[in-house]
Scaffold this motif. Structure first.
Motif, short mmCIF file in Angstrom:
data_model
loop_
_atom_site.label_atom_id
_atom_site.label_comp_id
_atom_site.label_asym_id
_atom_site.label_seq_id
_atom_site.Cartn_x
_atom_site.Cartn_y
_atom_site.Cartn_z
N SER A 379 46.73 29.89 -2.54
CA SER A 379 46.58 29.35 -1.25
C SER A 379 45.44 28.59 -0.90
O SER A 379 44.41 29.05 -1.63
CB SER A 379 46.91 30.42 -0.41
OG SER A 379 46.61 29.74 1.07
N LYS A 383 47.79 22.04 -2.87
CA LYS A 383 49.18 21.52 -2.86
C LYS A 383 49.56 20.70 -1.59
O LYS A 383 50.27 19.71 -2.04
CB LYS A 383 50.04 22.86 -3.12
CG LYS A 383 49.75 23.72 -3.92
CD LYS A 383 50.67 24.82 -4.48
CE LYS A 383 50.65 25.71 -2.79
NZ LYS A 383 49.50 26.56 -2.80
N SER A 384 49.56 21.19 -0.77
CA SER A 384 50.03 20.35 0.41
C SER A 384 49.02 18.87 0.72
O SER A 384 49.74 17.98 1.14
CB SER A 384 49.73 21.18 1.81
OG SER A 384 50.56 22.30 1.80
N THR A 385 47.79 19.30 0.33
CA THR A 385 47.04 17.78 0.20
C THR A 385 47.57 16.83 -0.68
O THR A 385 47.66 15.49 -0.28
CB THR A 385 45.42 18.14 0.12
OG1 THR A 385 45.28 19.20 0.73
CG2 THR A 385 44.63 17.03 0.23
N GLN A 425 55.34 22.07 5.57
CA GLN A 425 55.15 23.40 5.75
C GLN A 425 55.21 23.96 7.20
O GLN A 425 56.08 25.09 7.26
CB GLN A 425 53.72 23.96 5.35
CG GLN A 425 53.55 25.14 4.81
CD GLN A 425 52.30 25.30 3.92
OE1 GLN A 425 51.63 24.26 4.02
NE2 GLN A 425 51.95 26.33 3.47
N1 ATP Z 1 43.40 18.38 7.75
C1 ATP Z 1 42.32 19.30 7.27
N2 ATP Z 1 41.06 19.05 7.28
C2 ATP Z 1 40.06 19.41 6.70
N3 ATP Z 1 40.41 20.31 5.40
C3 ATP Z 1 41.81 20.66 5.29
C4 ATP Z 1 42.70 20.12 6.05
N4 ATP Z 1 43.84 20.66 5.47
C5 ATP Z 1 43.38 21.35 4.44
N5 ATP Z 1 42.13 21.50 4.39
C6 ATP Z 1 41.35 22.09 3.28
O1 ATP Z 1 41.70 21.68 2.11
C7 ATP Z 1 42.13 22.71 1.19
C8 ATP Z 1 43.52 22.59 0.47
O2 ATP Z 1 44.48 22.75 1.57
P1 ATP Z 1 45.91 22.64 1.30
O3 ATP Z 1 46.69 22.58 2.51
O4 ATP Z 1 46.36 21.25 0.53
O5 ATP Z 1 46.36 23.94 0.47
P2 ATP Z 1 47.66 24.33 0.03
O6 ATP Z 1 47.62 24.53 -1.67
O7 ATP Z 1 48.78 23.54 0.62
O8 ATP Z 1 47.64 25.91 0.65
P3 ATP Z 1 48.87 26.84 0.92
O9 ATP Z 1 49.54 27.35 -0.01
O10 ATP Z 1 48.25 27.86 1.89
O11 ATP Z 1 49.88 26.04 1.82
C9 ATP Z 1 41.94 23.91 1.97
O12 ATP Z 1 40.64 24.53 1.50
C10 ATP Z 1 41.87 23.68 3.45
O13 ATP Z 1 40.72 24.26 3.82
#
Ligand code: ATP
Ligand code: MG
Length: 584
Positions: A379, A383-385, A425
């Motif tokens: 987490s 990934k979502s980014t 998500q």
């Molecule tokens: N809109 C935003 N503004 C600033 N920071 C963000 C934003 N969205 C995500 N982050 C940061 O970017 C990083 C990656 O986030 P992301 O959502 O891509 O993770 P993820 O791998 O999708 O996690 P998960 O499995 O929990 O969904 C995290 O450290 C988060 O704090």
């Protein structure tokens, strides 16, 4: 100097507000005529005092006695009609301008980049489009009416006074700059209070909005007291700012009136003390005094006009501040009808404005057309980014993302997005029917049959058919009337219906039970056949069949390969898999 720049800022805002009304000049002309006639009728009433007193009371002239009462009624009739015309026309222009401004702001919201929403509280944005714009409505109608009509009235009355006795009038005119100076000083005060009031109103809305939205969390965590205290602080601040405005407004009125009353006292003294070479007739004196008294209320309104005027400027500034922010870059002009779906990340580095470290770090990756790539990882690993770069919610800081061999920034934004289906998500549903939610973005294009088909593949029909209105059942605000899994299935149906060459599934089946997930997986497998698909999942059982699996950690690729290859490598993925396998 600083005051000057603030003044010109105020003027610039006002000029810009007026540009919204500029198209309606016939209404302006009508309103203008109304205001001129109104001002003249006020002066006419004061002028009437002279013949009334000199002719009627002093000389008992029969004709004067006959026509003066009629004249009074006629003057008030004309004054009423003129007042109505100016009020109605200005109101009409004002509401038209407000409607256009509000529409423009809404459209601007629609086109703002995602980063803008990350930085702004929803409540503040909502408050701008409701409360702040209403403040402008007051400003553009009442203020203009008072400013123009009352100024004209004052001019007409002064003209009359000058005609009757220039010397006395000059005396009155001397105190005018004193009043003007006072008004200038007060206007700065008013403006700063008004903008603070508006900001505090945004804060009030924001807290209320969050509480309404998150009422379940508030309840279960017993957060009532906390929210209550938080609200009290914002509410109290709003009250204090309003009180300052009220104090400034009500306090300024007697001060200005006192100055004006001193003027009257002077006139009375000059008239009766015999300083003047020519004695003043009683009719002239009463007309003169009447004119001064009639001057008082427009003068009072003109003073008070500062509050709404500065409110309007403050509100206008807060709106234009948003309107002046650049909208999303709408891309280049490389034509894109239907993409093959070949994706490439070239040395992509990205960080959110607020983040300390790179969220994606020089990430390079090629995904073939029609390939299914699963992304797993801790987490917060990005990934979502990674996925959100494809529809250009954000643009990479360095490197590029390519679709069919061309940088995605070179396609028109809407064309690019038309190639992408996304199940995000967080499922977003609109307060509409199930069918319309599925057809969102394809309303009017998708037939009932197609909607039904998508609903059936995503197992939406399964639960929809048990509801009284079937697919026409309303889902409630943000879909509250459905379960989490049901909402997710609607989101999947929406993506199925979109039928785009690139499919992005971010934890799309996380809320489903194993049985529903398996069934939907079959539908998704069918769908993934000819499309490039990126699947993010924590449950590894759902990604086993992907062509390749990518393990992401702190924005870097740590492993990539098929399920078998990765198991054989006995690295991160194998460890993760073992862990989940043991859990089961
Ligand atoms: N809109 C935003 N503004 C600033 N920071 C963000 C934003 N969205 C995500 N982050 C940061 O970017 C990083 C990656 O986030 P992301 O959502 O891509 O993770 P993820 O791998 O999708 O996690 P998960 O499995 O929990 O969904 C995290 O450290 C988060 O704090
Ligand atoms: Mg995520």
């Amino acid at each position: 100097m600083q005051q000057n720049t603030r003044d010109s800022g105020g003027w610039a805002v006002y000029r810009r507000l007026f540009s919204y009304a500029a198209g309606h000049w016939p209404m302006f002309v009508l309103a203008g005529i109304g205001m001129v006639v109104y001002a003249l009728s006020e002066a006419a009433f004061a002028a009437l005092m002279k013949p009334l007193l000199d002719g009627g009371f002093v000389e008992h002239d029969a004709t004067v006695i006959r026509w003066v009462p009629w004249a009074i009624v006629a003057i008030f009739m004309i004054r009423g009609l003129a007042g109505f015309a100016s009020g109605y026309c200005l109101g009409w222009i004002g509401r038209q301008a407000i409607k256009n401004l509000r529409q423009q702001l809404f459209v601007h919201y629609l086109n703002m980049p995602t980063a803008f929403y990350d930085q702004s509280a929803a409540g503040v944005l909502l408050s701008k489009i409701t409360f702040n714009i209403e403040q402008i409505a007051n400003s553009t109608t009442d203020v203009v009416k008072t400013a123009v009509q009352d100024t004209l009235t004052i001019l007409a009355l002064l003209g009359l006074m000058f005609y009757y006795n220039p010397f006395l009038t000059l005396f009155m005119v001397v105190i005018a700059p004193v009043i003007a100076g006072l008004m200038r000083y007060l206007s700065h005060k008013f403006r700063s209070y008004s903008s603070r009031i508006q900001n505090s109103m945004g804060e009030v809305t924001r807290i209320a909005d969050e509480t309404v939205d998150g009422h379940r969390v508030v309840k279960v965590f017993n957060g009532q007291q906390y929210e209550c205290d938080r609200f009290e602080v914002a509410n109290e601040y709003n009250r204090r700012m309003n009180m300052k405005l009220i104090a400034a407004r009500t306090g300024s009125m007697p001060v200005i009136q006192l100055v004006a009353a001193s003027g009257i006292a002077g006139v009375v003294y000059i008239s009766i003390s015999g300083i003047l070479s020519e004695p003043i007739e009683v009719g002239t004196f009463v007309s003169f005094l009447g004119a001064i008294l009639l001057l008082m209320s427009p003068l009072k309104r003109l003073t008070n006009i500062n509050a709404p005027l500065q409110q309007g400027i403050a509100a206008g500034q807060s709106i234009f501040e948003v309107l002046d922010q650049p909208v999303e870059d709408c891309g280049g002009d490389v034509p894109l009808e239907k993409a093959r779906g070949e994706l490439e990340f070239v040395e992509v580095t990205f960080r959110y404005p607020s983040s300390q470290e790179n969220v994606l770090d020089r990430l390079s990756l090629t995904i073939g057309a029609g390939e299914t790539l699963a992304i797993v990882g801790r987490s917060g690993s990005g990934k979502s980014t990674l996925v959100s770069l494809l529809p250009r919610f954000y643009d990479p800081d360095q490197g590029s993302v390519r679709l069919d061999g061309c940088d995605i920034r070179e396609y028109a934004l809407s064309d690019l997005r038309a190639q992408i289906s996304l199940v995000s998500q967080e499922v977003v549903l609109f307060n509409d029917t199930i069918a319309n939610n599925i057809a969102y973005g394809a309303l009017g294009v998708a037939g009932d049959e197609q909607i039904r088909e998508a609903a059936s593949s995503a197992h939406v029909l399964e639960f929809a058919e048990e509801m009284p209105a079937g697919l026409d059942t309303m889902v409630g605000d943000k879909g509250v009337l459905l379960s989490g899994g049901q909402r997710q299935r609607i989101a999947i149906a929406r993506a199925l219906l979109r039928n785009a060459p690139v499919l992005l599934l971010d934890e799309a089946t996380s809320a489903l039970d194993t049985e529903s997930e398996r069934k939907i997986q079959q539908a998704l497998d069918g769908l993934m056949q000819n499309r490039t698909t990126l699947v993010i999942a924590h449950r590894l059982s759902t990604v086993e069949n992907a062509d390749r699996i990518l393990v992401l950690d702190k924005g870097r690729i740590v492993e990539i390969g098929s399920h078998r290859e990765l198991l054989a490598r006995e690295g991160h993925y194998a460890a993760l898999y073992q862990m989940q396998f043991h859990e089961v």
